[in-house]
Design a protein around this motif. Structure first.
Motif, PDB file in Angstrom:
ATOM      1  N   LYS A 179      51.977  26.736  57.961  1.00 33.91           N
ATOM      2  CA  LYS A 179      51.668  25.810  57.271  1.00 33.91           C
ATOM      3  C   LYS A 179      50.596  26.494  56.125  1.00 33.91           C
ATOM      4  O   LYS A 179      49.773  27.173  56.660  1.00 33.91           O
ATOM      5  CB  LYS A 179      50.994  24.500  57.848  1.00 33.91           C
ATOM      6  CG  LYS A 179      51.860  23.967  58.687  1.00 33.91           C
ATOM      7  CD  LYS A 179      51.163  22.879  59.473  1.00 33.91           C
ATOM      8  CE  LYS A 179      52.149  22.040  60.496  1.00 33.91           C
ATOM      9  NZ  LYS A 179      51.255  21.512  61.591  1.00 33.91           N
ATOM     10  N   CYS A 180      50.477  26.001  54.821  1.00 34.75           N
ATOM     11  CA  CYS A 180      49.415  26.757  53.773  1.00 34.75           C
ATOM     12  C   CYS A 180      48.613  25.917  53.242  1.00 34.75           C
ATOM     13  O   CYS A 180      48.707  24.440  53.556  1.00 34.75           O
ATOM     14  CB  CYS A 180      50.574  27.332  52.734  1.00 34.75           C
ATOM     15  SG  CYS A 180      51.814  28.115  53.292  1.00 34.75           S
ATOM     16  N   TYR A 184      52.130  24.073  51.017  1.00 38.63           N
ATOM     17  CA  TYR A 184      53.468  24.689  51.079  1.00 38.63           C
ATOM     18  C   TYR A 184      53.756  25.044  52.685  1.00 38.63           C
ATOM     19  O   TYR A 184      52.954  25.032  53.335  1.00 38.63           O
ATOM     20  CB  TYR A 184      53.678  26.078  50.348  1.00 38.63           C
ATOM     21  CG  TYR A 184      54.811  26.718  50.179  1.00 38.63           C
ATOM     22  CD1 TYR A 184      55.474  26.305  49.185  1.00 38.63           C
ATOM     23  CD2 TYR A 184      55.195  27.790  50.785  1.00 38.63           C
ATOM     24  CE1 TYR A 184      56.644  26.924  48.665  1.00 38.63           C
ATOM     25  CE2 TYR A 184      56.492  28.416  50.733  1.00 38.63           C
ATOM     26  CZ  TYR A 184      57.123  28.056  49.494  1.00 38.63           C
ATOM     27  OH  TYR A 184      58.238  28.410  49.552  1.00 38.63           O
ATOM     28  N   TYR A 185      54.933  24.967  53.041  1.00 36.52           N
ATOM     29  CA  TYR A 185      55.260  25.453  54.495  1.00 36.52           C
ATOM     30  C   TYR A 185      56.755  26.071  54.281  1.00 36.52           C
ATOM     31  O   TYR A 185      57.546  25.674  53.495  1.00 36.52           O
ATOM     32  CB  TYR A 185      55.082  23.986  55.270  1.00 36.52           C
ATOM     33  CG  TYR A 185      56.272  23.018  54.743  1.00 36.52           C
ATOM     34  CD1 TYR A 185      55.993  22.096  53.587  1.00 36.52           C
ATOM     35  CD2 TYR A 185      57.344  22.773  55.713  1.00 36.52           C
ATOM     36  CE1 TYR A 185      57.115  21.113  53.522  1.00 36.52           C
ATOM     37  CE2 TYR A 185      58.398  21.767  55.404  1.00 36.52           C
ATOM     38  CZ  TYR A 185      58.185  21.021  54.185  1.00 36.52           C
ATOM     39  OH  TYR A 185      59.220  19.991  53.822  1.00 36.52           O
ATOM     40  N   GLY A 214      47.821  34.950  47.492  1.00 32.96           N
ATOM     41  CA  GLY A 214      47.970  34.398  48.613  1.00 32.96           C
ATOM     42  C   GLY A 214      46.605  34.580  49.610  1.00 32.96           C
ATOM     43  O   GLY A 214      46.875  34.256  50.764  1.00 32.96           O
ATOM     44  N   LYS A 218      49.160  36.094  53.772  1.00 29.64           N
ATOM     45  CA  LYS A 218      50.346  35.805  53.187  1.00 29.64           C
ATOM     46  C   LYS A 218      51.472  36.520  54.306  1.00 29.64           C
ATOM     47  O   LYS A 218      51.109  37.596  54.794  1.00 29.64           O
ATOM     48  CB  LYS A 218      50.804  36.520  51.829  1.00 29.64           C
ATOM     49  CG  LYS A 218      52.165  36.491  51.443  1.00 29.64           C
ATOM     50  CD  LYS A 218      51.947  37.211  50.249  1.00 29.64           C
ATOM     51  CE  LYS A 218      53.590  37.726  49.896  1.00 29.64           C
ATOM     52  NZ  LYS A 218      54.331  37.294  48.755  1.00 29.64           N
ATOM     53  N   PRO A 230      55.338  32.770  52.827  1.00 29.47           N
ATOM     54  CA  PRO A 230      54.329  31.669  52.562  1.00 29.47           C
ATOM     55  C   PRO A 230      53.110  32.433  52.204  1.00 29.47           C
ATOM     56  O   PRO A 230      52.540  33.470  53.007  1.00 29.47           O
ATOM     57  CB  PRO A 230      54.338  30.704  53.829  1.00 29.47           C
ATOM     58  CG  PRO A 230      54.671  31.974  54.671  1.00 29.47           C
ATOM     59  CD  PRO A 230      55.641  32.560  54.313  1.00 29.47           C
ATOM     60  N   LYS A 231      52.024  32.173  51.276  1.00 25.36           N
ATOM     61  CA  LYS A 231      50.892  32.430  50.786  1.00 25.36           C
ATOM     62  C   LYS A 231      49.929  31.529  51.455  1.00 25.36           C
ATOM     63  O   LYS A 231      50.203  30.269  51.682  1.00 25.36           O
ATOM     64  CB  LYS A 231      50.960  32.550  49.176  1.00 25.36           C
ATOM     65  CG  LYS A 231      51.875  33.402  48.643  1.00 25.36           C
ATOM     66  CD  LYS A 231      51.588  33.825  47.076  1.00 25.36           C
ATOM     67  CE  LYS A 231      51.864  32.806  46.415  1.00 25.36           C
ATOM     68  NZ  LYS A 231      51.960  33.007  44.866  1.00 25.36           N
ATOM     69  N   HIS A 232      48.776  31.917  51.222  1.00 25.66           N
ATOM     70  CA  HIS A 232      47.542  31.024  51.802  1.00 25.66           C
ATOM     71  C   HIS A 232      47.801  30.647  53.099  1.00 25.66           C
ATOM     72  O   HIS A 232      47.729  29.270  53.357  1.00 25.66           O
ATOM     73  CB  HIS A 232      47.393  29.759  50.536  1.00 25.66           C
ATOM     74  CG  HIS A 232      47.141  30.417  49.444  1.00 25.66           C
ATOM     75  ND1 HIS A 232      46.456  31.229  48.832  1.00 25.66           N
ATOM     76  CD2 HIS A 232      48.659  30.139  48.343  1.00 25.66           C
ATOM     77  CE1 HIS A 232      46.729  31.358  47.444  1.00 25.66           C
ATOM     78  NE2 HIS A 232      47.679  31.085  47.249  1.00 25.66           N
ATOM     79  N   VAL A 233      48.205  31.194  53.963  1.00 25.85           N
ATOM     80  CA  VAL A 233      48.827  30.530  55.418  1.00 25.85           C
ATOM     81  C   VAL A 233      47.676  30.131  56.141  1.00 25.85           C
ATOM     82  O   VAL A 233      46.473  30.829  56.193  1.00 25.85           O
ATOM     83  CB  VAL A 233      49.607  31.541  56.193  1.00 25.85           C
ATOM     84  CG1 VAL A 233      49.788  31.053  57.372  1.00 25.85           C
ATOM     85  CG2 VAL A 233      50.779  31.859  55.562  1.00 25.85           C
TER      86      VAL A 233
END
Ligand SMILES: Nc1nc2c(c(=O)[nH]1)N[C@H]1C(S)=C(S)[C@@H](COP(=O)(O)O)O[C@H]1N2
Ligand SMILES: [Mo]
Length: 258
Positions: A179-180, A184-185, A214, A218, A230-233
């Motif tokens: 999950k970001c 985003y996920y 990210g 990321k 995924p970025k910014h996790v």
């Protein structure tokens, strides 16, 4: 390709009309027909005819879940994505997200924690400092976006396998979900999560990930298409229920890789 004759079920209206759809089915077709090719080779092919739309692609769209199984069968744990020389790094590296670059989440590293949940023994959140204290691995690999572009970049960080071991994850579970910070996920099958080139990237080039690429973390998965990176996790969880993904839930092939 006898399945091309079958009339596929109609995907939901908003997906049929999306620009992304055509490129998705093209990539799927190539993964299916040319599964021996590397993702790097696929990217070369992807440039040529992403605008077409034919009945074979429609049939493949309908058989997306079947493709997932075929691709899973073709995946071998020892299959490595190609690596490149530093001189081949793409500069500037393209930005992509479901929003524009200026809207990338602004995250304070002091407040940030990586949340851990699901089928794991140790659910304590991780600070950046603790993640940086783990062994790091570097790679120069090609990122391939389903929209028809690719770029070579350098990322380094903690191998996801090592991290999953550190938190006492049940490695017999089927999925790892992400999950970001920007809503985003996405998710990976466990063999891909354990793949030696799948890393929790903290650095891009030799520096901490810039905001738009990210920051602060990321997941870099060179054996998968860009949307499964995924970025910014903000959170990682281990589960037996397929968590899907932002694009996957709109019809993109869930496996999308080798
Ligand atoms: N959090 C987050 N991660 C994301 C996305 C996104 O919109 N949000 N887009 C994905 C897609 S489609 C691509 S191609 C890559 C783009 O990464 P880049 O900006 O480093 O090129 O990020 C992937 N990961
Ligand atoms: Mo993408």
């Amino acid at each position: 390709m006898s399945r091309a004759d079958e009339k596929p079920p109609r995907p939901p209206e908003k997906i049929r009309l999306a620009d992304h759809r055509t490129s998705l089915v093209k990539v799927e077709r190539r993964l299916l027909l040319r599964s021996a090719l590397s993702l790097g080779a696929l990217s070369m092919l992807a440039g040529c005819d992403l605008q077409d739309n034919d009945s074979v692609d429609k049939a493949l769209w309908a058989t997306s879940r079947w493709n997932d199984r075929v691709q899973a069968l073709l995946f071998r744990g020892d299959k490595l994505a190609p690596t490149y020389a530093a001189s081949q790094i793409t500069n500037p590296f393209p930005f992509n997200a479901f929003y524009d670059q200026a809207s990338a989440p602004d995250i304070d590293p002091a407040d940030w924690r990586l949340e851990v949940s699901g089928m794991v023994a140790d659910k304590r959140p991780w600070t950046l400092e603790r993640l940086r204290a783990l062994p790091q691995a570097a790679q120069i690999t090609r990122h391939i976006c389903i929209e028809g572009w690719s770029a070579i970049g350098q990322w380094s960080g903690v191998p996801l396998k090592l991290f999953l071991q550190a938190i006492g994850a049940d490695l017999s579970a089927r999925y790892v979900g992400f999950k970001c910070a920007d809503r985003y996920y996405t998710s990976l099958d466990m063999p891909t999560a354990l793949h030696p080139q799948t890393i929790l990237a903290l650095d891009f080039g030799k520096e901490p990930l810039p905001t738009e690429y990210g920051f602060p973390l990321k997941v870099r998965v060179p054996t998968k298409l860009g949307f499964k990176n995924p970025k910014h996790v903000a959170a990682i969880f281990v589960t037996n229920q397929n968590p899907g993904g932002y694009w996957e839930d709109q019809g993109y092939n869930w496996f999308s890789g080798i």
